[in-house]
Design a protein around this motif. Structure first.
Motif, PDB file in Angstrom:
ATOM      1  N   UNK A  73      -2.258 -10.182   1.095  1.00 54.48           N
ATOM      2  CA  UNK A  73      -2.251  -9.913  -0.350  1.00 54.48           C
ATOM      3  C   UNK A  73      -2.743  -8.505  -0.651  1.00 54.48           C
ATOM      4  N   UNK A  74      -3.656  -7.991   0.174  1.00 56.82           N
ATOM      5  CA  UNK A  74      -4.090  -6.592  -0.009  1.00 56.82           C
ATOM      6  C   UNK A  74      -2.929  -5.644   0.241  1.00 56.82           C
ATOM      7  N   UNK A  75      -2.164  -5.977   1.273  1.00 60.99           N
ATOM      8  CA  UNK A  75      -1.009  -5.143   1.631  1.00 60.99           C
ATOM      9  C   UNK A  75      -0.002  -5.085   0.489  1.00 60.99           C
ATOM     10  N   UNK A  76       0.322  -6.266  -0.075  1.00 63.93           N
ATOM     11  CA  UNK A  76       1.325  -6.294  -1.129  1.00 63.93           C
ATOM     12  C   UNK A  76       0.802  -5.635  -2.387  1.00 63.93           C
ATOM     13  N   UNK A  77      -0.489  -5.827  -2.708  1.00 60.39           N
ATOM     14  CA  UNK A  77      -0.947  -5.167  -3.935  1.00 60.39           C
ATOM     15  C   UNK A  77      -1.062  -3.670  -3.740  1.00 60.39           C
ATOM     16  N   UNK A  78      -1.387  -3.213  -2.535  1.00 58.75           N
ATOM     17  CA  UNK A  78      -1.403  -1.761  -2.312  1.00 58.75           C
ATOM     18  C   UNK A  78      -0.007  -1.183  -2.530  1.00 58.75           C
ATOM     19  N   UNK A  79       0.996  -1.852  -1.987  1.00 53.57           N
ATOM     20  CA  UNK A  79       2.361  -1.337  -2.104  1.00 53.57           C
ATOM     21  C   UNK A  79       2.879  -1.350  -3.521  1.00 53.57           C
ATOM     22  N   UNK A  80       2.702  -2.479  -4.225  1.00 51.56           N
ATOM     23  CA  UNK A  80       3.336  -2.620  -5.534  1.00 51.56           C
ATOM     24  C   UNK A  80       2.476  -2.102  -6.672  1.00 51.56           C
ATOM     25  N   UNK A  81       1.151  -2.338  -6.580  1.00 54.60           N
ATOM     26  CA  UNK A  81       0.315  -2.021  -7.738  1.00 54.60           C
ATOM     27  C   UNK A  81      -0.259  -0.621  -7.680  1.00 54.60           C
ATOM     28  N   UNK A  82      -0.336  -0.007  -6.509  1.00 55.19           N
ATOM     29  CA  UNK A  82      -0.901   1.344  -6.432  1.00 55.19           C
ATOM     30  C   UNK A  82       0.173   2.366  -6.060  1.00 55.19           C
ATOM     31  N   UNK A  83       0.835   2.176  -4.908  1.00 57.08           N
ATOM     32  CA  UNK A  83       1.742   3.221  -4.443  1.00 57.08           C
ATOM     33  C   UNK A  83       2.964   3.376  -5.347  1.00 57.08           C
ATOM     34  N   UNK A  84       3.527   2.249  -5.808  1.00 56.72           N
ATOM     35  CA  UNK A  84       4.753   2.341  -6.619  1.00 56.72           C
ATOM     36  C   UNK A  84       4.516   3.058  -7.950  1.00 56.72           C
ATOM     37  N   UNK A  85       3.500   2.680  -8.772  1.00 61.71           N
ATOM     38  CA  UNK A  85       3.241   3.449 -10.004  1.00 61.71           C
ATOM     39  C   UNK A  85       2.866   4.899  -9.719  1.00 61.71           C
ATOM     40  N   UNK A  86       2.113   5.103  -8.622  1.00 59.83           N
ATOM     41  CA  UNK A  86       1.702   6.468  -8.273  1.00 59.83           C
ATOM     42  C   UNK A  86       2.933   7.322  -7.946  1.00 59.83           C
ATOM     43  N   UNK A  87       3.875   6.733  -7.231  1.00 58.98           N
ATOM     44  CA  UNK A  87       5.094   7.479  -6.876  1.00 58.98           C
ATOM     45  C   UNK A  87       5.886   7.814  -8.138  1.00 58.98           C
ATOM     46  N   UNK A  88       5.977   6.867  -9.070  1.00 57.74           N
ATOM     47  CA  UNK A  88       6.688   7.142 -10.325  1.00 57.74           C
ATOM     48  C   UNK A  88       6.002   8.251 -11.097  1.00 57.74           C
ATOM     49  N   UNK A  89       4.656   8.209 -11.162  1.00 60.08           N
ATOM     50  CA  UNK A  89       3.913   9.232 -11.894  1.00 60.08           C
ATOM     51  C   UNK A  89       4.120  10.599 -11.241  1.00 60.08           C
ATOM     52  N   UNK A  90       4.078  10.624  -9.922  1.00 55.98           N
ATOM     53  CA  UNK A  90       4.267  11.879  -9.183  1.00 55.98           C
ATOM     54  C   UNK A  90       5.622  12.485  -9.503  1.00 55.98           C
ATOM     55  N   UNK A  91       6.640  11.609  -9.547  1.00 56.17           N
ATOM     56  CA  UNK A  91       7.989  12.105  -9.793  1.00 56.17           C
ATOM     57  C   UNK A  91       8.131  12.605 -11.235  1.00 56.17           C
ATOM     58  N   UNK A  92       7.495  11.896 -12.191  1.00 50.39           N
ATOM     59  CA  UNK A  92       7.576  12.333 -13.581  1.00 50.39           C
ATOM     60  C   UNK A  92       6.881  13.680 -13.758  1.00 50.39           C
ATOM     61  N   UNK A  93       5.711  13.841 -13.137  1.00 51.10           N
ATOM     62  CA  UNK A  93       4.973  15.109 -13.283  1.00 51.10           C
ATOM     63  C   UNK A  93       5.765  16.255 -12.641  1.00 51.10           C
TER      64      UNK A  93
END
Lengths: 122, 334
Positions: free
Chosen positions: B306-326
């Motif tokens: 569950x740590x693995x899945x939340x790291x992937x979906x809840x942290x890395x995915x929004x972070x990647x979207x934010x990085x791309x928008x910036x």
């Protein structure tokens, strides 16, 4: 060399042939060299030494399916972004705002899935 | 015709370089693990055990190829190739040096395929690897293998998303998906390289690539202590060897992609250091990343699922979207 597109197919085909060929050849050698002994117990799948009960392909947790659906959705989003990203410098502000709207719409779906508990594995 | 001969030579060189490096890495990783755990590691075959992999190969060639009765045979046979061939194919788009370079009086491009959709090819081949894993697990008809394959499939697709989005920043900056042009965009000293404006993207890509490679701390698909061997449970001898080997080739491909996209590819860190040929710089950068992968593997404990899945979906995915928008914002405003 015919034309650029055909060239690239030839190039990739070469790599595929080399890669697959190496292990096809090795497996061929293995089948010449390997010992063969017949034993009915060899055909049983491994389950810690216990005789397996029934088929292994039983219905599984639906969570994996939900993650797969989410992946298809957001990966499609990513595919839409690639051509946009490459041409962003020429398209300018309009394209940027368009993509922000697109991302915002998809984020609504993402937040919905999150609140529904698709992403929590407890 | 000369063009075609060059093509075959280039493909063979890159392919056998890759195979040889993977063979050395199997030994290298065991030796490195030995050093990190204050033991010797392999030390019998050859000086410091360098011939260990070839000894293993000889052993695998003599092993029986057992296929259990209950498996789905065509799928079972195809699965290792689905993991291995895409890994090798991706090497075709990595540029090892300049275009139209001069070698012994002949002019040739130091890349196998100067392909416009290079990044898309890399991501697509990464997706094919998921099929290899899932087919292997499903066709084995073993519970361990099935659980391993399902876990692995969910993990790999989750991280592939973040990986794909973290590369959009690089595409925006370079205005291209062609790896040759991305390296051209990073020409100059090391402060022109992509890892400075795209530091967030690089970190996301690195974490996601560890998950894609199924290495510790994200090696849940194989988690020896709980799943025996995960999806490759029913494989024996050389077929198992293909899985093992493709894992290392994948590691080479990932580090080559990382070096090319974020660290200037075959370019030297300073203009004046370009006297040393480009492919040596690329190999040096790749080795740096490979050592980093090994270091992480032997230092960080495994994540819970569950740590693995939340790291992937809840942290890395929004972070990647934010990085791309910036990144898009900065490029548009400029």
């Amino acid at each position: 060399m015919v034309n650029a597109t055909v060239d690239i197919f030839i190039q990739f085909f070469l790599m595929i042939v080399l890669a697959a060929g190496m292990f096809v050849a090795m497996l061929w050698i293995v089948h010449r060299l390997m010992p063969t002994s017949r034993n009915p117990n060899k055909g049983i799948p491994y389950e810690c030494g216990v005789r397996p009960t029934g088929d292994a392909r039983v219905p599984y947790n639906v969570h994996y399916y939900l993650v797969a659906v989410l992946f298809v959705l957001f990966d499609l989003e990513a595919v839409f972004m690639y051509p946009w990203a490459v041409t962003l410098r020429t398209l300018g502000t309009v394209a940027f705002v368009d993509m922000l709207v697109f991302i915002a719409i998809l984020l609504v779906g993402f937040v919905y899935a999150w609140k529904k508990g698709v992403l929590s594995w407890e | 015709m000369t063009q075609f001969i060059f093509l075959i030579i280039k493909a063979a060189i890159v392919f056998f370089f890759c195979v040889g490096l993977a063979a050395m890495l199997i030994w290298g990783e065991r030796k490195y693990a030995g050093w990190m755990q204050s033991r010797l590691g392999p030390n019998y075959a050859g000086p410091m055990g360098v011939l260990q992999t070839f000894g293993d190969l000889a052993k695998l060639l003599r092993k029986e190829d057992v296929i259990p009765d209950t498996v789905d045979k065509p799928v079972f046979r195809a699965a290792p190739y689905l993991l291995w061939v895409p890994a090798a194919l991706t090497m075709a788009v990595i540029p090892f040096g300049g275009m139209d370079a001069k070698i012994f009086g002949w002019r040739t491009d130091l890349v196998i395929a100067n392909f416009d959709a290079g990044i898309v090819l890399f991501l697509a081949m990464g997706s094919l690897a998921v099929y290899g894993v899932v087919f292997a697990g499903w066709s084995s008809n073993s519970r361990w293998a099935l659980i391993g394959a399902l876990r692995s499939g969910a993990q790999m697709i989750s991280y592939e998303l973040s990986m794909g989005l973290s590369l959009v920043g690089v595409m925006i900056l370079a205005g291209s998906m062609n790896l040759v042009q991305i390296v051209d965009y990073q020409s100059g000293a090391f402060w022109h390289w992509n890892f400075i404006p795209q530091l967030v993207g690089f970190v996301i890509f690195f974490i996601a690539s560890i998950a894609e490679l199924n290495r510790t701390p994200f090696d849940l698909p194989e988690a020896e202590q709980e799943l025996v061997a995960g999806y490759m449970n029913e494989y024996t001898g050389m077929r198992w060897g293909i899985f093992m080997f493709s894992e290392y080739v994948n590691m080479i491909v990932m580090s080559a992609i990382m070096a090319t996209l974020f660290f200037g590819g075959w370019r030297a860190p300073f203009e004046s250091w370009n006297v040393i040929p480009g492919f040596l710089w690329l190999i040096a950068k790749m080795m740096g990343f490979i050592i980093l992968y090994m270091w992480v593997r032997w230092s960080v404990p495994r994540y819970r699922y569950n740590q693995l899945m939340s790291l992937g979906w809840k942290i890395l995915f929004p972070l990647a979207l934010a990085n791309l928008a910036v990144t898009a914002l900065v490029v548009t405003v400029k």
